[in-house]
Structure formats: structure tokens, C-alpha cells
Design a protein around this motif. Structure first.
Motif, PDB file in Angstrom:
ATOM      1  N   ILE A  47      33.638  41.405  35.664  1.00  0.00           N
ATOM      2  CA  ILE A  47      32.473  42.106  35.135  1.00  0.00           C
ATOM      3  C   ILE A  47      32.739  42.594  33.721  1.00  0.00           C
ATOM      4  CG2 ILE A  47      30.990  44.126  35.397  1.00  0.00           C
ATOM      5  CD1 ILE A  47      30.414  41.926  37.412  1.00  0.00           C
ATOM      6  N   PHE A  48      33.897  43.187  33.538  1.00  0.00           N
ATOM      7  CA  PHE A  48      34.254  43.771  32.248  1.00  0.00           C
ATOM      8  C   PHE A  48      34.243  42.739  31.123  1.00  0.00           C
ATOM      9  CE2 PHE A  48      37.758  44.717  29.259  1.00  0.00           C
ATOM     10  CZ  PHE A  48      37.230  45.842  28.669  1.00  0.00           C
ATOM     11  N   THR A  49      34.683  41.524  31.414  1.00  0.00           N
ATOM     12  CA  THR A  49      34.755  40.481  30.384  1.00  0.00           C
ATOM     13  C   THR A  49      33.467  39.671  30.264  1.00  0.00           C
ATOM     14  OG1 THR A  49      35.746  38.920  31.967  1.00  0.00           O
ATOM     15  CG2 THR A  49      37.259  40.225  30.603  1.00  0.00           C
ATOM     16  N   SER A  50      32.427  40.058  31.006  1.00  0.00           N
ATOM     17  CA  SER A  50      31.202  39.261  30.996  1.00  0.00           C
ATOM     18  C   SER A  50      30.273  39.617  29.841  1.00  0.00           C
ATOM     19  CB  SER A  50      30.444  39.428  32.321  1.00  0.00           C
ATOM     20  OG  SER A  50      29.988  40.751  32.472  1.00  0.00           O
ATOM     21  N   PHE A  51      30.553  40.722  29.143  1.00  0.00           N
ATOM     22  CA  PHE A  51      29.714  41.126  28.023  1.00  0.00           C
ATOM     23  C   PHE A  51      30.233  40.553  26.721  1.00  0.00           C
ATOM     24  CE2 PHE A  51      29.254  44.382  31.286  1.00  0.00           C
ATOM     25  CZ  PHE A  51      27.876  44.487  31.377  1.00  0.00           C
ATOM     26  N   ILE A  90      37.271  34.432  33.930  1.00  0.00           N
ATOM     27  CA  ILE A  90      37.987  35.375  33.066  1.00  0.00           C
ATOM     28  C   ILE A  90      38.821  34.627  32.029  1.00  0.00           C
ATOM     29  CG2 ILE A  90      39.802  37.135  33.013  1.00  0.00           C
ATOM     30  CD1 ILE A  90      38.780  37.956  35.870  1.00  0.00           C
ATOM     31  N   TYR A  91      39.599  33.665  32.488  1.00  0.00           N
ATOM     32  CA  TYR A  91      40.438  32.886  31.564  1.00  0.00           C
ATOM     33  C   TYR A  91      39.589  32.133  30.539  1.00  0.00           C
ATOM     34  CZ  TYR A  91      44.658  33.638  34.411  1.00  0.00           C
ATOM     35  OH  TYR A  91      45.731  34.178  35.083  1.00  0.00           O
ATOM     36  N   LYS A  92      38.457  31.592  31.010  1.00  0.00           N
ATOM     37  CA  LYS A  92      37.566  30.848  30.105  1.00  0.00           C
ATOM     38  C   LYS A  92      37.048  31.767  29.001  1.00  0.00           C
ATOM     39  CE  LYS A  92      35.088  27.048  29.254  1.00  0.00           C
ATOM     40  NZ  LYS A  92      35.694  25.722  29.015  1.00  0.00           N
ATOM     41  N   ARG A  93      36.640  32.970  29.374  1.00  0.00           N
ATOM     42  CA  ARG A  93      36.108  33.917  28.396  1.00  0.00           C
ATOM     43  C   ARG A  93      37.163  34.370  27.395  1.00  0.00           C
ATOM     44  NH1 ARG A  93      33.211  37.446  33.143  1.00  0.00           N
ATOM     45  NH2 ARG A  93      31.372  36.115  33.455  1.00  0.00           N
TER      46      ARG A  93
END
Length: 204
Positions: A47-51, A90-93
Motif C-alpha cells: 500500500i505504502f509504495t502504491s502512491f 513492490i519490487y516493480k515499483r
């Protein structure tokens, strides 16, 4: 709010700031070598890395994730297939395509295919836990493949399984139904150029 951001919906910035600060304070409490806590930490990191990492509040996004991810990797054997799917995002982001591909491969291990019900995973140990919800898990796997591996031949089978497991006019809950509809919208957009917009007005 992360779902809203994914679909281009605006949300109050003050609400976002408060929620983000809460996440900052809460996630470190789950840095424990136990399966439920680890899965919660993975979900929180997802969630944290989705922004948008360019937002002023997320200038130290990567630095914080760099603390959590090594801890998650240290307890690799406790990560569930759903957890590996989250890690692929997560890794992709964070720009690590190699680890993203490896996590996605591990997430997809163990899938089975049936001509009648489609592609599915057998229930895991502790299948009653929130992170093993069957409908939500399959919906998220469908969404993950569409976003990260859109040519995968399991996509149609996952859609088939979701539709096969629809009971009456819904899935098992409003939350599961919402997740299923989100993933099926991704599928329709990919397969049918699902671009027509509908404006809805709610009058209280």
C-alpha cells in the motif's frame, strides 16, 4: 486511498497525510518473524509504495522501504503465495524487475487448471486467515497478471474461476465482490478496449 489513486480518483490530502503518518508509525510494530505479522508488513509496504513517489510526503519512500524489505527477505520461507504477489508489485515499483519476476514466479507456483472451474490454488494452511481469502486472492492474482504479465495464459482461467465461484448476485462478501469487480474491470479493459466512461451522480 491507494485503490482510488489507481483509478484516478481524487481524495482529501489531509486524510491522506493522516493515514500515511499512521502507517509510518504502525508498520514497524509488525517486524516480527511470524507469518501473520510478516504478511501484514508486506501488505502495508504494498500500500505504502502504491502512491506516486514524487509526492512531497513520499520523498523518503525508498529509504523506508529499504528498511522493511530486507526484514521481509530475511523471513522468506514464511511468505505466502499472496505475499509473493504483493512483493512482485513492490519490487516493480522500486525498479527491481529481476526480483519482481522471481516473486511473481513463486506466487504462481502451485496453480492448477480445470476445464470446468478454471485456474485456481488449493486452500493453504490457515486458509481462514484474512491473507488467504480465496476470492480476494484470486482477484488480486488476476489483477497482478494483467498488470505485470498481460500475456500469461492463466488470465482467462482466473476469470473463469471467479465467475464460477460467484454465488447468486455476489461473491462471499461485499469486500470480496468489490475486489472481484475491480479485477474483472482490468480484464475487460485489456480485452475489449473498455474505455467508455459513465458519470454517476449520487443525490442524498
Amino acid at each position: 486511498l491507494s485503490e482510488a489513486a489507481m483509478y484516478g480518483v481524487d481524495f482529501p490530502s489531509d486524510m491522506f497525510e493522516k493515514a500515511l503518518n499512521y502507517v509510518y508509525q504502525e508498520l514497524p510494530k509488525y517486524m516480527k518473524g511470524q507469518i501473520a505479522e510478516l504478511q501484514f508488513l508486506i501488505y502495508g509496504t504494498y500500500i505504502f509504495t502504491s502512491f506516486d513517489t514524487k509526492a512531497k510526503s513520499l520523498s523518503h519512500n525508498k529509504q523506508v522501504a529499504d528498511v522493511w524489505i530486507p526484514f521481509i527477505e530475511k523471513h522468506d520461507t514464511l511468505i505466502t503465495p499472496l505475499g509473493h504477489a504483493y512483493m512482485a508489485h513492490i519490487y516493480k515499483r522500486l525498479g527491481n524487475a529481476k526480483k519482481s519476476d522471481a516473486s511473481l514466479k513463486r506466487a504462481l507456483d502451485g496453480s492448477k487448471k480445470d476445464d470446468l472451474i478454471g485456474v485456481y490454488w488449493t486452500p493453504e494452511e490457515r486458509s481462514w486467515m484474512w491473507y488467504n481469502d480465496t476470492v480476494e486472492k484470486h482477484a488480486f492474482f488476476l489483477q497482478t497478471l494483467i498488470l505485470l504479465k498481460p500475456k500469461d495464459d492463466r488470465i482467462d482461467g482466473l476469470v473463469q474461476w471467479l465467475l464460477f465461484n460467484r454465488k447468486g448476485s455476489e461473491w462471499k462478501s461485499t469486500k470480496a465482490t468489490t475486489k472481484a469487480i475491480f479485477s474483472l474491470m482490468h480484464y475487460l479493459r485489456m480485452k475489449t478496449q473498455f474505455t467508455q466512461k459513465t458519470q454517476l451522480v449520487i443525490d442524498w
